[in-house]
Design a protein around this motif. Structure first.
Motif, PDB file in Angstrom:
ATOM      1  N   SER A  15      35.507  35.678  19.471  1.00 31.97           N
ATOM      2  CA  SER A  15      34.354  34.815  19.737  1.00 31.97           C
ATOM      3  C   SER A  15      34.224  33.791  18.611  1.00 31.97           C
ATOM      4  CB  SER A  15      33.070  35.643  19.816  1.00 31.97           C
ATOM      5  OG  SER A  15      32.697  36.107  18.522  1.00 31.97           O
ATOM      6  N   TYR A  44      25.116  25.449  16.322  1.00 32.84           N
ATOM      7  CA  TYR A  44      25.602  25.349  17.699  1.00 32.84           C
ATOM      8  C   TYR A  44      24.705  24.524  18.614  1.00 32.84           C
ATOM      9  CZ  TYR A  44      28.890  29.062  16.497  1.00 32.84           C
ATOM     10  OH  TYR A  44      29.889  29.796  15.920  1.00 32.84           O
ATOM     11  N   ASP A  65      28.106  36.418  25.174  1.00 32.72           N
ATOM     12  CA  ASP A  65      28.107  35.537  26.336  1.00 32.72           C
ATOM     13  C   ASP A  65      29.094  34.384  26.220  1.00 32.72           C
ATOM     14  OD1 ASP A  65      26.066  37.159  27.247  1.00 32.72           O
ATOM     15  OD2 ASP A  65      24.474  35.821  26.531  1.00 32.72           O
ATOM     16  N   ARG A  66      29.539  34.095  25.000  1.00 35.63           N
ATOM     17  CA  ARG A  66      30.494  33.010  24.741  1.00 35.63           C
ATOM     18  C   ARG A  66      29.984  31.670  25.280  1.00 35.63           C
ATOM     19  NH1 ARG A  66      35.670  35.193  23.317  1.00 35.63           N
ATOM     20  NH2 ARG A  66      35.271  37.319  22.610  1.00 35.63           N
ATOM     21  N   ARG A  67      28.700  31.392  25.073  1.00 31.79           N
ATOM     22  CA  ARG A  67      28.105  30.177  25.624  1.00 31.79           C
ATOM     23  C   ARG A  67      28.064  29.019  24.633  1.00 31.79           C
ATOM     24  NH1 ARG A  67      23.092  29.992  26.719  1.00 31.79           N
ATOM     25  NH2 ARG A  67      22.301  31.911  25.764  1.00 31.79           N
ATOM     26  N   PHE A  68      28.480  29.268  23.386  1.00 32.48           N
ATOM     27  CA  PHE A  68      28.369  28.230  22.367  1.00 32.48           C
ATOM     28  C   PHE A  68      29.682  28.089  21.611  1.00 32.48           C
ATOM     29  CE2 PHE A  68      24.189  30.020  23.106  1.00 32.48           C
ATOM     30  CZ  PHE A  68      23.415  28.889  23.290  1.00 32.48           C
ATOM     31  N   THR A  69      30.027  26.854  21.267  1.00 34.11           N
ATOM     32  CA  THR A  69      31.250  26.584  20.531  1.00 34.11           C
ATOM     33  C   THR A  69      30.988  25.538  19.456  1.00 34.11           C
ATOM     34  OG1 THR A  69      31.953  24.798  22.021  1.00 34.11           O
ATOM     35  CG2 THR A  69      32.647  27.045  22.586  1.00 34.11           C
ATOM     36  N   ALA A 124      20.850  28.758  20.605  1.00 32.21           N
ATOM     37  CA  ALA A 124      21.978  29.614  20.236  1.00 32.21           C
ATOM     38  C   ALA A 124      21.482  30.878  19.543  1.00 32.21           C
ATOM     39  CB  ALA A 124      22.928  28.862  19.321  1.00 32.21           C
ATOM     40  N   GLY A 127      24.353  35.225  22.379  1.00 34.78           N
ATOM     41  CA  GLY A 127      24.891  34.118  23.144  1.00 34.78           C
ATOM     42  C   GLY A 127      26.232  33.650  22.624  1.00 34.78           C
TER      43      GLY A 127
END
Length: 228
Positions: A97, A198, A210-214, A202, A206
């Motif tokens: 992640s 993020y 959830d891997r919703r932010f990069t 964030a 998450g």
């Protein structure tokens, strides 16, 4: 109606800049990025260096890694300990992640007047250990069913000592290291820092689950951990 040329130019510039401004907070946060870079340096030193040969062995099946590049301990410093770091989770081989920001603190347990500075890599070996850290404020040595082993520089046999431990801590310290320095310490997600790095909303869950932010600034750290 005749428009003022300056008004037109100002409006045009604002319209052009708007799409870029929305993405800037996640890319231009120097303070958070500096911590991520420090975590990468600590990972390279402990996981890839000669002082902790057992650390790399533990990584092959790790479910997560918590990296604290600087934990300051000592009675004269706030009467306790403090540091920041990042937590990453792995859902499958080479699939780490992005890092979520965490704070680490302690009461008086194991602290010595005169102080010391440690950099620590916590290798989380089980799903139970990872969930316990993510779900709530986590206190080392006090979480039911979660076992931790702490190893200082120069001590052999970490692989054997780890046994069925959920978390193994490898600490490189200036001064004497003892497991009591970590026992009683706590870690907690710093979602204010996560949002600054993020973007709004964030959270640690998450980012890790959830891997919703990069954030592209974290790619070197993720790539390095993907070696295992």
């Amino acid at each position: 109606m005749k428009l003022d040329r300056r008004t037109v130019l100002t409006g045009t510039a604002a319209a052009f800049a708007a799409p870029f401004l929305t993405s800037m907070p996640a890319r231009a946060d120097a303070k958070r990025q500096s911590l991520v870079d420090s975590c990468l340096a600590t990972a390279r030193k402990i996981l890839g260096g000669p002082d902790f040969p057992d650390a790399a062995k533990q990584m092959s099946t790790a479910r997560g890694v918590l990296i604290i590049p600087e934990l300051v301990q000592g009675g004269f410093i706030f009467g306790a300990a403090g540091g920041r770091g990042v937590l990453l989770g792995r859902s499958s081989p080479n699939n780490w992640s992005y890092p979520a920001f965490y704070g680490m603190g302690s009461g008086s347990v194991g602290l010595q007047v005169g102080g010391k500075v440690s950099e620590i890599v916590f290798i989380i070996r089980t799903e139970k250990g990872l969930q316990a850290v993510i779900d709530h404020k986590f206190k080392f040595g006090a979480e039911a069913g979660v076992t931790m082993v702490a190893v200082g520089i120069g001590l052999e046999g970490a692989s054997t000592a780890a046994g069925g431990a959920d978390i193994v801590a490898f600490a490189n310290s200036q001064g004497l290291f003892a497991g009591a320095s970590i026992e009683g310490s706590y870690i907690d997600a710093d979602n204010d820092w996560n949002a600054l790095y993020y973007g709004g909303g964030a959270t640690a869950k998450g980012v890790i689950l959830d891997r919703r932010f990069t954030n592209p600034g974290a790619e070197p750290l993720r790539q390095y951990l993907s070696k295992w």
